[in-house]
Design an enzyme around this catalytic site. Structure first.
Site, PDB file in Angstrom:
ATOM      1  N   ARG A 163       0.784  -1.272   0.251  1.00  0.00           N
ATOM      2  CA  ARG A 163       0.149   0.029   0.101  1.00  0.00           C
ATOM      3  C   ARG A 163       0.968   1.152   0.035  1.00  0.00           C
ATOM      4  O   ARG A 163       0.598   2.241   0.725  1.00  0.00           O
ATOM      5  CB  ARG A 163      -1.014  -0.087   1.324  1.00  0.00           C
ATOM      6  CG  ARG A 163      -1.768  -0.972   1.381  1.00  0.00           C
ATOM      7  CD  ARG A 163      -2.888  -1.090   0.057  1.00  0.00           C
ATOM      8  NE  ARG A 163      -3.655  -2.102   0.100  1.00  0.00           N
ATOM      9  CZ  ARG A 163      -3.397  -3.365  -0.215  1.00  0.00           C
ATOM     10  NH1 ARG A 163      -2.287  -3.744  -0.786  1.00  0.00           N
ATOM     11  NH2 ARG A 163      -4.101  -4.402   0.028  1.00  0.00           N
ATOM     12  N   SER A 236     -10.521   0.250   3.784  1.00  0.00           N
ATOM     13  CA  SER A 236      -9.836   0.052   4.951  1.00  0.00           C
ATOM     14  C   SER A 236      -9.127   1.305   5.640  1.00  0.00           C
ATOM     15  O   SER A 236      -8.675   2.026   4.649  1.00  0.00           O
ATOM     16  CB  SER A 236      -8.634  -0.803   4.660  1.00  0.00           C
ATOM     17  OG  SER A 236      -9.337  -1.978   4.317  1.00  0.00           O
ATOM     18  N   GLU A 331      -4.297   4.152   6.223  1.00  0.00           N
ATOM     19  CA  GLU A 331      -4.060   4.118   4.849  1.00  0.00           C
ATOM     20  C   GLU A 331      -4.634   5.462   3.939  1.00  0.00           C
ATOM     21  O   GLU A 331      -4.272   5.524   2.946  1.00  0.00           O
ATOM     22  CB  GLU A 331      -4.944   2.686   4.463  1.00  0.00           C
ATOM     23  CG  GLU A 331      -4.820   2.515   2.940  1.00  0.00           C
ATOM     24  CD  GLU A 331      -5.523   1.229   2.767  1.00  0.00           C
ATOM     25  OE1 GLU A 331      -5.502   0.272   3.159  1.00  0.00           O
ATOM     26  OE2 GLU A 331      -6.397   1.314   1.725  1.00  0.00           O
TER      27      GLU A 331
HETATM   28  C1  FAD Z   1     -15.044   0.326  -0.090  1.00  0.00           C
HETATM   29  C2  FAD Z   1     -13.834   0.743  -0.490  1.00  0.00           C
HETATM   30  C3  FAD Z   1     -13.046  -0.478  -0.611  1.00  0.00           C
HETATM   31  C4  FAD Z   1     -11.751  -0.366  -0.821  1.00  0.00           C
HETATM   32  N1  FAD Z   1     -11.064  -1.582  -1.081  1.00  0.00           N
HETATM   33  C5  FAD Z   1      -9.690  -1.563  -1.579  1.00  0.00           C
HETATM   34  C6  FAD Z   1      -8.881  -2.580  -1.804  1.00  0.00           C
HETATM   35  O1  FAD Z   1      -9.326  -3.710  -1.728  1.00  0.00           O
HETATM   36  N2  FAD Z   1      -7.420  -2.197  -2.057  1.00  0.00           N
HETATM   37  C7  FAD Z   1      -6.948  -0.961  -1.904  1.00  0.00           C
HETATM   38  O2  FAD Z   1      -5.869  -1.171  -2.179  1.00  0.00           O
HETATM   39  N3  FAD Z   1      -7.692  -0.084  -1.828  1.00  0.00           N
HETATM   40  C8  FAD Z   1      -9.031  -0.222  -1.538  1.00  0.00           C
HETATM   41  N4  FAD Z   1      -9.788   1.101  -1.286  1.00  0.00           N
HETATM   42  C9  FAD Z   1      -9.246   2.299  -1.401  1.00  0.00           C
HETATM   43  C10 FAD Z   1      -9.217   2.958  -2.759  1.00  0.00           C
HETATM   44  O3  FAD Z   1     -10.257   2.458  -3.432  1.00  0.00           O
HETATM   45  C11 FAD Z   1      -8.180   2.825  -3.684  1.00  0.00           C
HETATM   46  O4  FAD Z   1      -6.959   3.371  -2.999  1.00  0.00           O
HETATM   47  C12 FAD Z   1      -8.126   3.718  -4.833  1.00  0.00           C
HETATM   48  O5  FAD Z   1      -7.117   3.181  -5.790  1.00  0.00           O
HETATM   49  C13 FAD Z   1      -8.392   5.024  -4.702  1.00  0.00           C
HETATM   50  O6  FAD Z   1      -8.855   5.685  -5.884  1.00  0.00           O
HETATM   51  P1  FAD Z   1      -9.562   6.993  -5.978  1.00  0.00           P
HETATM   52  O7  FAD Z   1      -9.399   7.322  -7.417  1.00  0.00           O
HETATM   53  O8  FAD Z   1     -10.713   7.030  -5.331  1.00  0.00           O
HETATM   54  O9  FAD Z   1      -8.309   7.988  -5.413  1.00  0.00           O
HETATM   55  P2  FAD Z   1      -8.417   9.242  -4.450  1.00  0.00           P
HETATM   56  O10 FAD Z   1      -9.167   8.906  -3.287  1.00  0.00           O
HETATM   57  O11 FAD Z   1      -9.170  10.557  -4.869  1.00  0.00           O
HETATM   58  O12 FAD Z   1      -7.111   9.740  -4.336  1.00  0.00           O
HETATM   59  C14 FAD Z   1      -6.412   9.021  -3.237  1.00  0.00           C
HETATM   60  C15 FAD Z   1      -4.795   9.357  -3.451  1.00  0.00           C
HETATM   61  O13 FAD Z   1      -4.211   9.040  -4.848  1.00  0.00           O
HETATM   62  C16 FAD Z   1      -4.030  10.518  -5.052  1.00  0.00           C
HETATM   63  N5  FAD Z   1      -4.231  10.651  -6.626  1.00  0.00           N
HETATM   64  C17 FAD Z   1      -5.427  10.156  -7.261  1.00  0.00           C
HETATM   65  N6  FAD Z   1      -5.723  10.468  -8.578  1.00  0.00           N
HETATM   66  C18 FAD Z   1      -4.312  10.731  -9.004  1.00  0.00           C
HETATM   67  C19 FAD Z   1      -3.539  10.790  -9.946  1.00  0.00           C
HETATM   68  N7  FAD Z   1      -4.262  10.911 -11.348  1.00  0.00           N
HETATM   69  N8  FAD Z   1      -2.299  11.278 -10.070  1.00  0.00           N
HETATM   70  C20 FAD Z   1      -1.588  11.523  -9.003  1.00  0.00           C
HETATM   71  N9  FAD Z   1      -2.160  11.087  -7.805  1.00  0.00           N
HETATM   72  C21 FAD Z   1      -3.521  10.734  -7.794  1.00  0.00           C
HETATM   73  C22 FAD Z   1      -4.616  11.590  -4.053  1.00  0.00           C
HETATM   74  O14 FAD Z   1      -3.970  12.636  -4.324  1.00  0.00           O
HETATM   75  C23 FAD Z   1      -4.670  10.866  -2.936  1.00  0.00           C
HETATM   76  O15 FAD Z   1      -3.391  10.883  -2.360  1.00  0.00           O
HETATM   77  C24 FAD Z   1     -11.250   0.877  -0.952  1.00  0.00           C
HETATM   78  C25 FAD Z   1     -12.006   1.884  -0.742  1.00  0.00           C
HETATM   79  C26 FAD Z   1     -13.498   1.963  -0.498  1.00  0.00           C
HETATM   80  C27 FAD Z   1     -14.293   3.096  -0.259  1.00  0.00           C
END
Ligand code: FAD
Length: 339
Positions: A163, A236, A331
């Site tokens: 992670r 998480s 996380e």
């Molecule tokens: C119900 C649920 C279940 C989940 N299960 C998992 C799982 O099983 N495994 C797991 O690893 N994660 C999980 N996650 C966490 C999450 O889904 C992941 O971390 C996902 O990759 C975040 O994507 P996002 O587009 O929503 O990013 P955001 O929440 O918008 O951003 C997260 C981070 O990434 C950065 N970021 C976003 N986009 C970019 C970009 N284009 N360029 C540079 N930086 C960027 C942001 O600045 C921030 O620091 C879960 C979340 C939820 C709500």
């Protein structure tokens, strides 16, 4: 208008925390990302990057320019024995997983149903049920937040860990990722070492194919995790801690046996087990709560703000540390300010 001022982010984060961006831009091409970044740099505005908002805790205000790239498109290339698939940062991760399965391409099935966009996947090296992005990663293209230059990075340069990646440390908010390229295996190597996945496939009465594993993972996730449309959460909230062999044995002595996984820095143990043993499952603190089926997940019970969620997280962290001598790490990324 390149960006809008005073944009509400409440509907743009899955914890549904109230927050306002000073400026907000949603560029949908590489050229537009460069233009927004260059303009923000020119005005001396800090840049914060937002994807689908599923792994962030947003404070009341985010100063500067929030850039949320929405570049679409997916493309498959076959080079020698490799299958390379590229996707724009704005593609939903699960749509990419489904697209690959539809094309008969295996490799992403264990990562089915993870919320968020492709551009965010490398940030914390998303992982689930025994597979991490890093294993399928080829390269990414990004725009530097210093000078709007376009760069390409390979896995080594991304410094992936559990992670974790350089984008959480030395390159934090340093690059806007605009596309990600994955390399998928030519032959399917089903990854079913996680007991939950094995049990689910057994209950489904099917052999492990890419499609059936994706289906099993989907069923498990729908059962265990709250639906973000009804119960706001960020998945998480804590990483699984990596401890020494001695610490793991001590904890198993106190808590009974638990699933453990080898990590390059020690033994990874389930944070959920510690939080559960400390009695936090289903507990609430003001407007924040712990999900009753999966204590790793903190929820917004209605009108929580970032401080409510972080207060609960800190209380759990302290309790687990005092009881078990293990320090949990958050996380999600904490973004913005309340001042
Ligand atoms: C119900 C649920 C279940 C989940 N299960 C998992 C799982 O099983 N495994 C797991 O690893 N994660 C999980 N996650 C966490 C999450 O889904 C992941 O971390 C996902 O990759 C975040 O994507 P996002 O587009 O929503 O990013 P955001 O929440 O918008 O951003 C997260 C981070 O990434 C950065 N970021 C976003 N986009 C970019 C970009 N284009 N360029 C540079 N930086 C960027 C942001 O600045 C921030 O620091 C879960 C979340 C939820 C709500």
């Amino acid at each position: 208008m390149m960006w809008r001022a005073d944009v509400q982010l409440g509907a743009l984060n899955t914890l549904r925390l109230p927050s306002v961006a000073q400026f907000f831009a949603r560029p949908d091409s590489l050229t537009d990302v460069r233009e927004v970044v260059a303009a923000a740099v020119g005005k001396g505005l800090p840049i914060t990057i937002l994807g689908g908002g599923s792994n962030v805790v947003l404070h009341a205000r985010v100063p500067g320019c929030v850039v949320s790239p929405r570049i679409g498109g997916m493309q498959i290339r076959r080079i020698d024995d490799d299958v390379l698939i590229s996707a724009g940062a704005g593609v939903r991760w699960h749509d990419l997983v489904r697209y690959c399965l539809g094309q008969g391409l295996a490799g992403l099935e264990n990562l089915a149903l993870i919320p968020g966009l492709v551009g965010a996947a490398p940030i914390q090296n998303i992982g689930a049920y025994g597979v991490e992005l890093a294993e399928r990663f080829h390269s990414l293209t990004a725009v530097s937040c210093r000078d709007a230059a376009v760069v390409t990075m390979d896995a080594h340069e991304c410094g992936f860990g559990y992670r974790d990646s350089v984008f959480k440390h030395s390159l934090k908010d340093g690059y806007v990722i605009v596309s990600v390229t994955l390399r998928l295996p030519e032959t399917h190597d089903p990854r079913i070492e996680y007991p939950d996945v094995q049990r689910e496939l057994g209950a489904m009465g099917v052999r492990p194919s890419a499609v059936s594993i994706a289906e099993a993972v989907t069923r498990i996730r729908l059962r265990k995790l709250p639906d973000i449309r009804r119960v706001p959460n960020a998945g998480s909230f804590f990483k699984n801690p990596v401890v020494s062999v001695e610490a793991m044995e001590r904890l198993c002595g106190v808590l009974g046996s638990m699933p453990t996984y080898n990590d390059s820095n020690g033994i990874k143990i389930p944070a959920a087990r510690l939080i559960d043993a400390a009695g936090w499952k289903g507990k609430t603190l003001g407007a924040a709560g712990v999900w009753y089926r999966q204590p790793l997940v903190l929820i917004n019970r209605g009108d929580a703000c970032a401080t409510d969620i972080l207060r609960l997280a800190e209380t759990i962290r302290r309790d687990v540390s005092e009881r078990f001598g293990v320090d949990l790490e958050l996380e999600p990324a904490v973004v913005g300010t309340d001042e």
